[in-house]
Design a protein around this motif. Sequence first.
Motif, PDB file in Angstrom:
ATOM      1  N   GLU A 127      10.441   7.869  -0.905  1.00 35.95           N
ATOM      2  CA  GLU A 127       9.768   7.408  -2.128  1.00 35.95           C
ATOM      3  C   GLU A 127       9.218   6.027  -1.817  1.00 35.95           C
ATOM      4  O   GLU A 127       9.875   5.240  -1.142  1.00 35.95           O
ATOM      5  N   SER A 128       8.022   5.752  -2.318  1.00 32.06           N
ATOM      6  CA  SER A 128       7.421   4.489  -1.907  1.00 32.06           C
ATOM      7  C   SER A 128       6.479   3.936  -2.967  1.00 32.06           C
ATOM      8  O   SER A 128       5.871   4.679  -3.731  1.00 32.06           O
ATOM      9  N   SER A 129       6.392   2.633  -3.041  1.00 34.41           N
ATOM     10  CA  SER A 129       5.375   2.003  -3.879  1.00 34.41           C
ATOM     11  C   SER A 129       4.639   0.966  -3.039  1.00 34.41           C
ATOM     12  O   SER A 129       5.250   0.295  -2.207  1.00 34.41           O
ATOM     13  N   VAL A 130       3.341   0.877  -3.258  1.00 36.07           N
ATOM     14  CA  VAL A 130       2.519  -0.048  -2.480  1.00 36.07           C
ATOM     15  C   VAL A 130       1.731  -0.935  -3.436  1.00 36.07           C
ATOM     16  O   VAL A 130       1.142  -0.448  -4.402  1.00 36.07           O
ATOM     17  N   MET A 131       1.770  -2.246  -3.183  1.00 37.49           N
ATOM     18  CA  MET A 131       0.908  -3.168  -3.922  1.00 37.49           C
ATOM     19  C   MET A 131       0.077  -3.951  -2.918  1.00 37.49           C
ATOM     20  O   MET A 131       0.587  -4.333  -1.852  1.00 37.49           O
ATOM     21  N   ALA A 161      -3.836  -1.213  -5.959  1.00 44.14           N
ATOM     22  CA  ALA A 161      -3.075  -0.005  -5.611  1.00 44.14           C
ATOM     23  C   ALA A 161      -3.142   0.235  -4.108  1.00 44.14           C
ATOM     24  O   ALA A 161      -3.660  -0.587  -3.361  1.00 44.14           O
ATOM     25  N   SER A 162      -2.603   1.376  -3.695  1.00 43.86           N
ATOM     26  CA  SER A 162      -2.560   1.652  -2.263  1.00 43.86           C
ATOM     27  C   SER A 162      -3.923   2.085  -1.727  1.00 43.86           C
ATOM     28  O   SER A 162      -4.114   2.151  -0.527  1.00 43.86           O
ATOM     29  N   ASN A 186       5.357  -3.361   0.156  1.00 50.04           N
ATOM     30  CA  ASN A 186       5.770  -1.956   0.179  1.00 50.04           C
ATOM     31  C   ASN A 186       7.290  -1.854   0.010  1.00 50.04           C
ATOM     32  O   ASN A 186       8.045  -2.486   0.738  1.00 50.04           O
ATOM     33  N   SER A 187       7.702  -1.094  -0.996  1.00 49.44           N
ATOM     34  CA  SER A 187       9.133  -0.813  -1.169  1.00 49.44           C
ATOM     35  C   SER A 187       9.353   0.677  -0.968  1.00 49.44           C
ATOM     36  O   SER A 187       8.558   1.480  -1.452  1.00 49.44           O
ATOM     37  N   THR A 245      17.475   1.609  -0.124  1.00 48.20           N
ATOM     38  CA  THR A 245      16.224   0.947  -0.499  1.00 48.20           C
ATOM     39  C   THR A 245      15.906  -0.146   0.503  1.00 48.20           C
ATOM     40  O   THR A 245      16.802  -0.813   1.019  1.00 48.20           O
TER      41      THR A 245
END
Length: 407
Positions: free
Chosen positions: A58-62, A88-89, A180-181, A190
Amino acid sequence: MWSCITDFFTYETTKSVVVKSWTIGIINRVVQVLILTYFIGWVFLVEKAYQVRDTAIESSVMTKVKGFGVYNDRVMDVADYVTPTQGASVFCIITKLITTENQVQGYCPESEKKYACTQDSNCTRYLNKPGSYGILTGKCVPFNATIKMCEIKGWCPAEIDTIKTTPMMEVENFTIFIKNSIRFPTFNYTKGNFLSTITDDYIKKCNFDMINNTYCPIFKVGDVVRYAQQNFTKLADKGGVIGIKIGWICDLDKSNDQCNPSYSFTRLDAMSQKNAVSPGYNFRFAKYFKMENGTDYRILVKAYAIRFDVLVNGNAGKFNMIPTLINMVAAFTSVGVGTVLCDIILLNFLKGAEQYKAKKFEEVSDSPLDSQSNRFYRSQLSLRHNETIMRSSDSGAFSIEHYNYSQ
Ligand SMILES: *[C@@H]1O[C@H](CO)[C@@H](O)[C@H](O)[C@H]1NC(C)=O
């Protein structure tokens, strides 16, 4: 009934034949050692078959872009050249603009060459069809002093996108900041791409490179394009899509700071490089205004841009009893596979193969007369104890246990 019971309570064991031959003995051990080496070296140490793997990352990108450019004598900042603005990514950095000012709804000539005409009859076949910039009316009207074009109804004047402009070269020095998390849900693990070793001061100054600053989250556009093996001038002129890939391959049996991102770069629209029909990447957007008398007018922009897609992938592994046991059983079972090879060599290629065959096979017959003489094997195939060699080709009908042969 009673015989069924006595037949059931029996124990059968495999008869072994011991072969005292150096050749086959050495082959047997070498094959066993090879199989064991494969399992220990490759399956367990390299492929880490003792771990369970979580591939559902699972990932989030800023993202945030910084830098100033000059285009058409105007200083351009982030709000001018980055779209969409959410960070966003996936985002675009505009390198080249073709603007058509003050368009209003109305009637005007087409601007594309294929709509050139000399009289109305040239245009009637296009009547009510969509043209390049509006709906055609079927009339032929003057475009300038010398050329006539078919007329359209739509936003006028029509855009002329064949004019040559130079791209904004400062884009090369812009920086992209990526946050990126990630999380591996199976292990509830995490992590982010700001490693604990990175200080505030370092982040303010650093620029990613492949040798010294492999964990710096700030990327110069020029570097990214170069790492993707592209020519910046060409890319800025036609537009294109660059992928920034973040890979997380983690061994959670090791310490936490061994789980690190690795960055790689590639051009994603490789097809449009080769294809001359629609090279590069561009899109249009408009800004709308209202005149004092209430009619709308707009500025149409055709933008050439470099699009960046940040792609995150990865997997994590951790020791687990079940895959360990399954793979160990597989390893031990596979050691027995060496017997098949040894059987083939022994029964076909070795000196005295006929003699080995005679010792190994006893003929089996299912004739009821034979079986009656031997009550013990009544329910099974009976064995005829003579020295007939069974000319069977299925020497591969093996079992996992050792066959030993005596001379
Ligand atoms: C980018 O920065 C370098 C060094 O700061 C400078 O020499 C170069 O001219 C810049 N490039 C552009 C296109 O402005």
